[in-house]
Design an enzyme around this catalytic site. Structure first.
Site, PDB file in Angstrom:
ATOM      1  CB  SER A 194      70.170  26.938  40.663  1.00 53.22           C
ATOM      2  OG  SER A 194      70.229  27.334  39.293  1.00 53.22           O
ATOM      3  CB  VAL A 246      59.598  32.005  40.116  1.00 50.32           C
ATOM      4  CG1 VAL A 246      58.676  32.757  41.074  1.00 50.32           C
ATOM      5  CG2 VAL A 246      60.230  30.810  40.816  1.00 50.32           C
ATOM      6  CD  GLU A 258      87.388  38.133  33.666  1.00 52.38           C
ATOM      7  OE1 GLU A 258      87.968  38.028  34.763  1.00 52.38           O
ATOM      8  OE2 GLU A 258      86.191  37.817  33.501  1.00 52.38           O
ATOM      9  CB  ALA A 291      80.627  34.990  43.219  1.00 50.24           C
TER      10      ALA A 291
END
Length: 453
Positions: A18, A85, A180, A330
């Site tokens: 997801s 899974v 970061e 991403a």
């Protein structure tokens, strides 16, 4: 007598994961004549690039991890299943997932595997207990507890040596996440916590960034890496390059310098962001394919159309795929997911699979924030840093946040944090810090499935 016609079964698409790849694949099949089943081991879609802001008290979990089934509730052709899974059968076209003691077998006609990656400790998995990574919500909350808890412990202890250990923070890995995180720990110490303690001065905290490579932000090139390094050093961060971590324990860690000398760094809070390991599902796919292989990190070396050999309807996208020139970011996951769904929709329109054009990645650049008002950005051959790069970073991350409410709250939180000194998510609990250890102990004693967190 007329015989009632039987409606043909719709094409079944199963998506595993997801994250960016899984969610974008599901959303791009919204108007397709298919039934979509998204299976994930978490109930949320995690905006991982902002996870460090949860760990350092800027954003709450809700802003970066909205519930997947709420995001997809208006998509009538999609269902969401919670489960880990545990098996993929390419021959029989089924996916087996497990939740608690229940197993479910889900058939598919097309499969998109976007299971992502986890933190890699390069064979030293025992490091994880003392130096959590930054891949999950649990990691971020645990690290917030450890970071802020270190200041609390330093306030209470009467031992000067222990106080120094508690006020020493080490981040391993100088990629975007490491830079970061270390920047925000430094800002916590110097801005947010200023004047909040009576026994200690938080600004005296020692913040160290360790990198085995000879530069900060290696993928972004020497110019931006040097710019980031200088900014961190100006903030008081000790940057140690060409330094390898050889051991991690409760009291600190051992490092080896380029000349081979080893020494100890006593510290309470350690953060690991030095490497990634792909989901084990990658090797399961490779073993059942017609010759597909995995790289050393477990990523699947896919075909030009992102499939595995011999199975044109099985796609691998995101951090689990190995495609030359595509970074584990991403954008790679999103573009891979969109490409895979286009192939599925194209195949539905013809009896025979259409000739597929190879996947082409469009590099939209990369960026990393260092501190408030300061970031570095790379778009093609254009490299720049400072305030303009910071604004670009804010805009891009705001664009990809899911939900207008989350975007609004993020803007407000950033306004409070970066223009002032406050942070809205400074609460910590003992359970966040010790939950990992407690769950491991229960698992060892009972050997039962873990409950939903």
């Amino acid at each position: 007598m007329s015989v009632p016609s039987i409606a043909p079964r719709r094409h079944r698409v199963v998506i595993i994961g997801s994250g960016f790849g899984g969610l974008f694949a599901a959303k791009h099949l919204k108007r397709a004549d298919v039934d979509v089943t998204l299976i994930a081991k978490t109930t949320h879609h995690l905006f991982q690039p902002l996870l460090y802001q949860v760990a350092t008290g800027i954003l709450s979990v809700g802003e970066i991890a909205p519930a997947t089934r709420i995001i997809l509730r208006k998509q009538k052709n999609a269902e969401v299943l919670l489960g880990d899974v545990v098996g993929i059968d390419l021959k029989n076209k089924t996916v087996t997932s497990k939740l608690l003691d229940w197993e479910r077998v889900t058939p598919f006609d097309s499969l998109i595997v976007a299971a992502g990656a986890q933190q890699s400790y390069f064979g030293n998995d025992h490091f994880e207990a003392f130096a959590p990574g930054m891949k999950t919500v649990d990691d971020a909350l645990e690290l917030r507890g450890r970071i802020l808890g270190a200041f609390e412990a330093a306030e209470v202890t009467t031992s000067q040596a222990e106080r120094q250990r508690r006020l020493t923070f080490v981040v391993v890995g100088a990629g975007p996440t490491g830079v970061e995180v270390v920047g925000q720990i430094a800002e916590l110490a110097h801005r947010t916590l200023e004047g909040a303690f009576r026994t200690i001065d938080p600004s005296e905290a020692r913040v160290i960034l360790i990198e085995a490579a000879p530069a900060v932000l290696p993928p972004m090139g020497p110019k931006l890496g040097l710019k980031a390094q200088r900014r961190l050093e100006k903030m008081g961060v000790e940057v140690r390059l060409n330094t390898m971590v050889t051991n991690v324990d409760y009291m600190g860690l051992t490092v080896k310098e380029k000349d081979g000398t080893e020494h100890r760094i006593d510290c309470a809070c350690k953060v690991w962001s030095a490497g990634v390991q792909a989901s084990p599902l990658g090797r399961i796919l490779a073993e059942q394919s017609d010759g597909t292989e995995c790289d050393r990190a477990g990523r699947v070396i896919v075909e030009p159309d992102l499939t595995v050999k011999g199975h044109p309807h099985v796609f691998v996208v995101g951090d689990l795929m190995n495609v030359p020139g595509v970074p584990g970011q991403a954008q790679g996951a999103i573009q891979g997911a969109v490409y895979a769904t286009k192939q599925i929709k194209a195949d539905l329109k013809s009896d025979a699979p259409a000739t597929r054009q190879p996947f082409k990645y469009f590099d939209k650049g990369s960026m990393a924030t260092i501190s408030r008002f300061n970031a570095v950005c790379q778009v093609g051959k254009l490299e720049f840093g400072g305030f303009l790069a910071w604004l670009a970073w804010l805009g891009l991350h705001l664009y990809y946040l899911v939900g207008s409410r989350n975007r609004l709250i993020a803007v407000i939180s950033w306004f409070v944090t970066f223009l002032g000194r406050g942070r809205g998510q400074m609460a910590i609990t003992e359970r966040w810090v010790f939950a990992r250890r407690a769950m491991d102990e229960v698992q060892e004693r009972k050997n039962t499935p873990k409950a939903i967190g």
